[in-house]
Design a protein around this motif. Sequence first.
Motif, PDB file in Angstrom:
ATOM      1  N   GLU A   1     -78.999  14.205  50.439  1.00 28.18           N
ATOM      2  CA  GLU A   1     -79.803  14.360  51.650  1.00 28.18           C
ATOM      3  C   GLU A   1     -80.863  15.440  51.463  1.00 28.18           C
ATOM      4  O   GLU A   1     -82.005  15.284  51.895  1.00 28.18           O
ATOM      5  CB  GLU A   1     -78.908  14.707  52.848  1.00 28.18           C
ATOM      6  CG  GLU A   1     -78.353  13.512  53.571  1.00 28.18           C
ATOM      7  CD  GLU A   1     -79.454  12.642  54.146  1.00 28.18           C
ATOM      8  OE1 GLU A   1     -80.153  13.067  55.092  1.00 28.18           O
ATOM      9  OE2 GLU A   1     -79.636  11.514  53.631  1.00 28.18           O
ATOM     10  N   VAL A   2     -80.486  16.543  50.834  1.00 28.76           N
ATOM     11  CA  VAL A   2     -81.463  17.599  50.558  1.00 28.76           C
ATOM     12  C   VAL A   2     -82.583  17.060  49.684  1.00 28.76           C
ATOM     13  O   VAL A   2     -83.767  17.295  49.949  1.00 28.76           O
ATOM     14  CB  VAL A   2     -80.781  18.805  49.873  1.00 28.76           C
ATOM     15  CG1 VAL A   2     -81.829  19.816  49.411  1.00 28.76           C
ATOM     16  CG2 VAL A   2     -79.794  19.468  50.815  1.00 28.76           C
ATOM     17  N   LYS A   3     -82.232  16.333  48.646  1.00 29.28           N
ATOM     18  CA  LYS A   3     -83.233  15.750  47.756  1.00 29.28           C
ATOM     19  C   LYS A   3     -84.165  14.812  48.511  1.00 29.28           C
ATOM     20  O   LYS A   3     -85.381  14.810  48.291  1.00 29.28           O
ATOM     21  CB  LYS A   3     -82.544  15.011  46.608  1.00 29.28           C
ATOM     22  CG  LYS A   3     -81.885  15.927  45.596  1.00 29.28           C
ATOM     23  CD  LYS A   3     -80.929  15.188  44.671  1.00 29.28           C
ATOM     24  CE  LYS A   3     -81.610  14.079  43.881  1.00 29.28           C
ATOM     25  NZ  LYS A   3     -80.649  13.416  42.958  1.00 29.28           N
ATOM     26  N   ARG A   4     -83.606  14.014  49.402  1.00 32.19           N
ATOM     27  CA  ARG A   4     -84.429  13.085  50.185  1.00 32.19           C
ATOM     28  C   ARG A   4     -85.433  13.855  51.034  1.00 32.19           C
ATOM     29  O   ARG A   4     -86.619  13.497  51.090  1.00 32.19           O
ATOM     30  CB  ARG A   4     -83.534  12.226  51.081  1.00 32.19           C
ATOM     31  CG  ARG A   4     -84.313  11.264  51.984  1.00 32.19           C
ATOM     32  CD  ARG A   4     -83.405  10.552  52.968  1.00 32.19           C
ATOM     33  NE  ARG A   4     -82.839  11.445  53.963  1.00 32.19           N
ATOM     34  CZ  ARG A   4     -83.494  11.863  55.052  1.00 32.19           C
ATOM     35  NH1 ARG A   4     -84.755  11.497  55.269  1.00 32.19           N
ATOM     36  NH2 ARG A   4     -82.903  12.653  55.918  1.00 32.19           N
ATOM     37  N   MET A   5     -84.963  14.901  51.686  1.00 34.95           N
ATOM     38  CA  MET A   5     -85.843  15.678  52.556  1.00 34.95           C
ATOM     39  C   MET A   5     -86.924  16.407  51.756  1.00 34.95           C
ATOM     40  O   MET A   5     -88.076  16.504  52.201  1.00 34.95           O
ATOM     41  CB  MET A   5     -85.019  16.688  53.361  1.00 34.95           C
ATOM     42  CG  MET A   5     -84.112  16.065  54.395  1.00 34.95           C
ATOM     43  SD  MET A   5     -83.033  17.325  55.156  1.00 34.95           S
ATOM     44  CE  MET A   5     -82.208  16.336  56.417  1.00 34.95           C
ATOM     45  N   ILE A   6     -86.563  16.929  50.599  1.00 34.19           N
ATOM     46  CA  ILE A   6     -87.553  17.605  49.760  1.00 34.19           C
ATOM     47  C   ILE A   6     -88.637  16.621  49.316  1.00 34.19           C
ATOM     48  O   ILE A   6     -89.824  16.974  49.275  1.00 34.19           O
ATOM     49  CB  ILE A   6     -86.870  18.261  48.539  1.00 34.19           C
ATOM     50  CG1 ILE A   6     -86.030  19.463  48.987  1.00 34.19           C
ATOM     51  CG2 ILE A   6     -87.911  18.702  47.503  1.00 34.19           C
ATOM     52  CD1 ILE A   6     -85.232  20.110  47.876  1.00 34.19           C
ATOM     53  N   ALA A   7     -88.241  15.405  49.012  1.00 34.89           N
ATOM     54  CA  ALA A   7     -89.201  14.402  48.533  1.00 34.89           C
ATOM     55  C   ALA A   7     -90.048  13.812  49.645  1.00 34.89           C
ATOM     56  O   ALA A   7     -91.138  13.291  49.387  1.00 34.89           O
ATOM     57  CB  ALA A   7     -88.456  13.292  47.799  1.00 34.89           C
TER      58      ALA A   7
ATOM     59  N   MET B   1     -93.765  22.324  63.141  1.00 33.49           N
ATOM     60  CA  MET B   1     -93.397  21.787  61.829  1.00 33.49           C
ATOM     61  C   MET B   1     -92.084  21.000  61.927  1.00 33.49           C
ATOM     62  O   MET B   1     -91.275  21.221  62.820  1.00 33.49           O
ATOM     63  CB  MET B   1     -93.243  22.935  60.834  1.00 33.49           C
ATOM     64  CG  MET B   1     -94.501  23.759  60.655  1.00 33.49           C
ATOM     65  SD  MET B   1     -94.205  25.366  59.853  1.00 33.49           S
ATOM     66  CE  MET B   1     -93.960  24.854  58.162  1.00 33.49           C
ATOM     67  N   LYS B   2     -91.895  20.109  60.983  1.00 36.86           N
ATOM     68  CA  LYS B   2     -90.648  19.345  60.907  1.00 36.86           C
ATOM     69  C   LYS B   2     -89.767  19.981  59.837  1.00 36.86           C
ATOM     70  O   LYS B   2     -90.215  20.276  58.732  1.00 36.86           O
ATOM     71  CB  LYS B   2     -90.904  17.879  60.563  1.00 36.86           C
ATOM     72  CG  LYS B   2     -89.619  17.029  60.572  1.00 36.86           C
ATOM     73  CD  LYS B   2     -89.929  15.561  60.412  1.00 36.86           C
ATOM     74  CE  LYS B   2     -88.648  14.720  60.344  1.00 36.86           C
ATOM     75  NZ  LYS B   2     -87.869  14.785  61.589  1.00 36.86           N
ATOM     76  N   VAL B   3     -88.501  20.176  60.192  1.00 35.18           N
ATOM     77  CA  VAL B   3     -87.562  20.858  59.309  1.00 35.18           C
ATOM     78  C   VAL B   3     -86.320  20.009  59.114  1.00 35.18           C
ATOM     79  O   VAL B   3     -85.806  19.415  60.065  1.00 35.18           O
ATOM     80  CB  VAL B   3     -87.151  22.234  59.889  1.00 35.18           C
ATOM     81  CG1 VAL B   3     -86.260  22.981  58.899  1.00 35.18           C
ATOM     82  CG2 VAL B   3     -88.375  23.057  60.248  1.00 35.18           C
ATOM     83  N   GLY B   4     -85.838  19.971  57.885  1.00 39.36           N
ATOM     84  CA  GLY B   4     -84.561  19.335  57.586  1.00 39.36           C
ATOM     85  C   GLY B   4     -83.528  20.394  57.270  1.00 39.36           C
ATOM     86  O   GLY B   4     -83.778  21.285  56.467  1.00 39.36           O
ATOM     87  N   VAL B   5     -82.379  20.319  57.920  1.00 38.11           N
ATOM     88  CA  VAL B   5     -81.294  21.270  57.689  1.00 38.11           C
ATOM     89  C   VAL B   5     -80.062  20.503  57.246  1.00 38.11           C
ATOM     90  O   VAL B   5     -79.575  19.634  57.974  1.00 38.11           O
ATOM     91  CB  VAL B   5     -80.964  22.080  58.960  1.00 38.11           C
ATOM     92  CG1 VAL B   5     -79.805  23.048  58.691  1.00 38.11           C
ATOM     93  CG2 VAL B   5     -82.193  22.820  59.471  1.00 38.11           C
ATOM     94  N   VAL B   6     -79.566  20.820  56.069  1.00 29.02           N
ATOM     95  CA  VAL B   6     -78.325  20.239  55.572  1.00 29.02           C
ATOM     96  C   VAL B   6     -77.348  21.377  55.327  1.00 29.02           C
ATOM     97  O   VAL B   6     -77.658  22.331  54.615  1.00 29.02           O
ATOM     98  CB  VAL B   6     -78.543  19.439  54.274  1.00 29.02           C
ATOM     99  CG1 VAL B   6     -77.204  18.973  53.699  1.00 29.02           C
ATOM    100  CG2 VAL B   6     -79.464  18.249  54.517  1.00 29.02           C
ATOM    101  N   GLN B   7     -76.178  21.266  55.933  1.00 28.58           N
ATOM    102  CA  GLN B   7     -75.168  22.299  55.770  1.00 28.58           C
ATOM    103  C   GLN B   7     -74.052  21.805  54.857  1.00 28.58           C
ATOM    104  O   GLN B   7     -73.354  20.842  55.169  1.00 28.58           O
ATOM    105  CB  GLN B   7     -74.599  22.710  57.130  1.00 28.58           C
ATOM    106  CG  GLN B   7     -75.620  23.447  57.998  1.00 28.58           C
ATOM    107  CD  GLN B   7     -74.991  24.106  59.203  1.00 28.58           C
ATOM    108  OE1 GLN B   7     -74.304  23.454  59.977  1.00 28.58           O
ATOM    109  NE2 GLN B   7     -75.229  25.397  59.380  1.00 28.58           N
TER     110      GLN B   7
ATOM    111  N   VAL C   1     -87.135  22.741  54.252  1.00 26.61           N
ATOM    112  CA  VAL C   1     -85.783  22.219  54.084  1.00 26.61           C
ATOM    113  C   VAL C   1     -84.839  23.396  53.874  1.00 26.61           C
ATOM    114  O   VAL C   1     -85.089  24.260  53.034  1.00 26.61           O
ATOM    115  CB  VAL C   1     -85.690  21.252  52.880  1.00 26.61           C
ATOM    116  CG1 VAL C   1     -84.249  20.759  52.697  1.00 26.61           C
ATOM    117  CG2 VAL C   1     -86.642  20.072  53.057  1.00 26.61           C
ATOM    118  N   LEU C   2     -83.767  23.407  54.645  1.00 30.90           N
ATOM    119  CA  LEU C   2     -82.741  24.435  54.510  1.00 30.90           C
ATOM    120  C   LEU C   2     -81.480  23.816  53.923  1.00 30.90           C
ATOM    121  O   LEU C   2     -80.896  22.908  54.519  1.00 30.90           O
ATOM    122  CB  LEU C   2     -82.437  25.061  55.877  1.00 30.90           C
ATOM    123  CG  LEU C   2     -81.183  25.936  55.986  1.00 30.90           C
ATOM    124  CD1 LEU C   2     -81.204  27.069  54.972  1.00 30.90           C
ATOM    125  CD2 LEU C   2     -81.013  26.472  57.410  1.00 30.90           C
ATOM    126  N   ALA C   3     -81.076  24.309  52.754  1.00 35.27           N
ATOM    127  CA  ALA C   3     -79.822  23.897  52.120  1.00 35.27           C
ATOM    128  C   ALA C   3     -78.812  25.014  52.344  1.00 35.27           C
ATOM    129  O   ALA C   3     -78.659  25.908  51.514  1.00 35.27           O
ATOM    130  CB  ALA C   3     -80.041  23.621  50.635  1.00 35.27           C
TER     131      ALA C   3
END
Length: 207
Positions: A122-128, A66-72, A135-137
Motif C-alpha cells: 500500500e505504501v508503494k502504491r501511494m508513493i507511485a 494536499m492529499k496524504v496517504g497514511v499506512v500504519q 505518504v506516512l509509513a
Amino acid sequence: METADTPDTANDARHAEKMRKKQAARDSIMASKTREKGLLIVHTGKGKGKTSAALGMVVRAIGHGMKVGVVQFVKGAMATGEKAVFDAFPDNVEFKPMGEGFTWNTQDRSRDIATARVAWEEVKRMIADPAYHMVLADELNIVLRYDYLPLDEVLEVLAAKPEMKHVIVTGRNAPDALMEAADLVTEMTMIKHPFRSGVKAQAGIEF
C-alpha cells in the motif's frame, strides 16, 4: 521619569540593534534557500512523539489542500482519535491502519511478515500515485527492525520516489542506512514517561 540616557533606555537600544542584526543575518540565510523538493523524513528514538509529530505534518498538509496517504504498520487493533479526525477529510487523507499489534500479540512471525508485506504494498502504491503529495509509513522502522521486510527493497523504493513527494517514516531503531538516505531525521529522546509511574496509555495522548 526616565530620560533618553537611562540604563533601561540604553538596554532597549542595544537589544533592538542586536535583534536588527539577527534579522538581517536570518533574512540573508533565508534568501539563499530557494530549492524545493520532496523530503524523506525519519522520526525515530525511544521517546514519545514520533507518530504524533508525523500526524501533525499530515494535518498541515490537509490545511494546504494536499492529499496524504497514511499506512500504519503494527497498529490497527484499536480505535484511535486520529482515525476519527482523518475520516472527516476523505478527499485529503486515506488512512489505513494495517497492523495486527506487536509481534508479542500475534506470536506468529510468518503472519507478521505477511501483514507487513500487504501494508508495504500500500505504501508503494501511494508513493507511485501522483495524486498523493505526502505518504506516512507509520512504524515502518519496527518491521524493518524485525526483518519483516528487506531493507534493501525499502531503500530502493524510497530512493526512486517522485521528486516532489514527501515520505515520512516513523518508529524506533531506524536503520542507519535509512537515516543516511533521509533529508530530515529527528530522534525523540525520553526524559520522563508516565508509564514508568504506573500511568496507562490514555485517549488523546497515546491514541
